[in-house]
Design an enzyme around this catalytic site. Structure first.
Site, PDB file in Angstrom:
ATOM      1  N   GLN A   1     -14.172   2.873   1.749  1.00 33.80           N
ATOM      2  CA  GLN A   1     -13.643   2.453   0.444  1.00 33.80           C
ATOM      3  C   GLN A   1     -13.327   3.683  -0.406  1.00 33.80           C
ATOM      4  O   GLN A   1     -14.175   4.563  -0.589  1.00 33.80           O
ATOM      5  CB  GLN A   1     -14.647   1.560  -0.296  1.00 33.80           C
ATOM      6  CG  GLN A   1     -14.073   0.984  -1.593  1.00 33.80           C
ATOM      7  CD  GLN A   1     -15.018  -0.003  -2.285  1.00 33.80           C
ATOM      8  OE1 GLN A   1     -16.171  -0.176  -1.888  1.00 33.80           O
ATOM      9  NE2 GLN A   1     -14.514  -0.657  -3.318  1.00 33.80           N
TER      10      GLN A   1
ATOM     11  N   HIS B   1     -10.448  -5.142  -3.136  1.00 31.07           N
ATOM     12  CA  HIS B   1      -9.105  -5.397  -2.616  1.00 31.07           C
ATOM     13  C   HIS B   1      -9.181  -5.806  -1.160  1.00 31.07           C
ATOM     14  O   HIS B   1     -10.099  -5.417  -0.426  1.00 31.07           O
ATOM     15  CB  HIS B   1      -8.205  -4.164  -2.775  1.00 31.07           C
ATOM     16  CG  HIS B   1      -8.788  -2.896  -2.245  1.00 31.07           C
ATOM     17  ND1 HIS B   1      -9.734  -2.162  -2.927  1.00 31.07           N
ATOM     18  CD2 HIS B   1      -8.569  -2.231  -1.084  1.00 31.07           C
ATOM     19  CE1 HIS B   1     -10.056  -1.090  -2.213  1.00 31.07           C
ATOM     20  NE2 HIS B   1      -9.370  -1.119  -1.089  1.00 31.07           N
TER      21      HIS B   1
ATOM     22  N   ASP C   1       0.846  -1.205   0.000  1.00 27.49           N
ATOM     23  CA  ASP C   1       0.000   0.000   0.000  1.00 27.49           C
ATOM     24  C   ASP C   1       0.878   1.250   0.000  1.00 27.49           C
ATOM     25  O   ASP C   1       1.903   1.320   0.684  1.00 27.49           O
ATOM     26  CB  ASP C   1      -0.913  -0.013   1.233  1.00 27.49           C
ATOM     27  CG  ASP C   1      -2.082   0.941   1.092  1.00 27.49           C
ATOM     28  OD1 ASP C   1      -3.226   0.476   0.972  1.00 27.49           O
ATOM     29  OD2 ASP C   1      -1.845   2.172   1.089  1.00 27.49           O
TER      30      ASP C   1
HETATM   31  P1  5GP Z   1      -9.656   1.655   0.442  1.00 28.06           P
HETATM   32  O1  5GP Z   1      -9.575   3.070   0.976  1.00 28.06           O
HETATM   33  O2  5GP Z   1     -10.453   1.614  -0.846  1.00 28.06           O
HETATM   34  O3  5GP Z   1     -10.098   0.631   1.439  1.00 28.06           O
HETATM   35  O4  5GP Z   1      -8.162   1.241   0.102  1.00 28.06           O
HETATM   36  C1  5GP Z   1      -7.476   1.749  -0.993  1.00 28.06           C
HETATM   37  C2  5GP Z   1      -6.014   1.698  -0.659  1.00 28.06           C
HETATM   38  O5  5GP Z   1      -5.280   1.866  -1.858  1.00 28.06           O
HETATM   39  C3  5GP Z   1      -5.548   2.802   0.298  1.00 28.06           C
HETATM   40  O6  5GP Z   1      -4.988   2.205   1.466  1.00 28.06           O
HETATM   41  C4  5GP Z   1      -4.519   3.590  -0.509  1.00 28.06           C
HETATM   42  O7  5GP Z   1      -3.416   3.988   0.271  1.00 28.06           O
HETATM   43  C5  5GP Z   1      -4.115   2.600  -1.584  1.00 28.06           C
HETATM   44  N1  5GP Z   1      -3.734   3.196  -2.840  1.00 28.06           N
HETATM   45  C6  5GP Z   1      -4.411   4.156  -3.538  1.00 28.06           C
HETATM   46  N2  5GP Z   1      -3.762   4.452  -4.688  1.00 28.06           N
HETATM   47  C7  5GP Z   1      -2.660   3.653  -4.701  1.00 28.06           C
HETATM   48  C8  5GP Z   1      -1.587   3.502  -5.636  1.00 28.06           C
HETATM   49  O8  5GP Z   1      -1.533   4.144  -6.695  1.00 28.06           O
HETATM   50  N3  5GP Z   1      -0.631   2.592  -5.333  1.00 28.06           N
HETATM   51  C9  5GP Z   1      -0.665   1.846  -4.169  1.00 28.06           C
HETATM   52  N4  5GP Z   1       0.325   0.973  -3.959  1.00 28.06           N
HETATM   53  N5  5GP Z   1      -1.671   1.965  -3.282  1.00 28.06           N
HETATM   54  C10 5GP Z   1      -2.636   2.867  -3.539  1.00 28.06           C
END
Ligand code: 5GP
Ligand code: ZN
Length: 112
Positions: free
Chosen positions: A92, A98, A30
């Site tokens: 999200q 994911h 992440d």
């Molecule tokens: P959510 O907020 O949808 O549960 O998780 C999305 C995750 O994706 C977040 O923890 C964020 O830091 C990660 N993330 C967003 N964009 C990128 C990216 O371009 N590369 C990586 N490695 N992680 C990302």
């Protein structure tokens, strides 16, 4: 999906720090880690969220969990948390299914 960040990571258009890859899924660290170890496991196929899992595509969920177990064993993680945020209120921010895998610190319950 054209404008999906994680589809772009799958295609290589956006670089990532890969942990594991096979024909069905990808694991990568992440960008904004919330624990000493924090990586994501995603299906390569675009599935919008946990809400979109159904009888026709649910095999990938078991596969992702098997991959998580294998990575955890390879990394020597004795304890870890797997999180899937589904929907805006749940946190999200990327609408491509994911699984967050977090390890290396004490976890609180209930989660915030
Ligand atoms: P959510 O907020 O949808 O549960 O998780 C999305 C995750 O994706 C977040 O923890 C964020 O830091 C990660 N993330 C967003 N964009 C990128 C990216 O371009 N590369 C990586 N490695 N992680 C990302
Ligand atoms: Zn996608």
């Amino acid at each position: 999906m054209n404008d999906c960040i994680f589809c772009k990571i799958v295609s290589g258009e956006i670089p990532s720090n890969k942990v594991y890859e096979d024909d069905q899924c990808l694991a990568f660290y992440d960008l904004d880690p919330q624990a000493p170890t924090h990586f994501l496991v995603i299906p390569k196929a675009h599935i919008e969220s946990a809400r979109s899992i159904n009888a026709g595509n649910c095999q990938i969920v078991g596969h992702c969990y098997a991959v998580i177990a294998q990575i955890a064993q390879d990394m020597g993680l004795e304890s870890y948390r797997v999180v899937t945020n589904c929907g805006l209120q749940a946190g999200q921010s990327v609408f491509h299914l994911h699984f967050h895998v977090l390890a290396g610190r004490d976890m609180t319950w209930p989660p915030g």
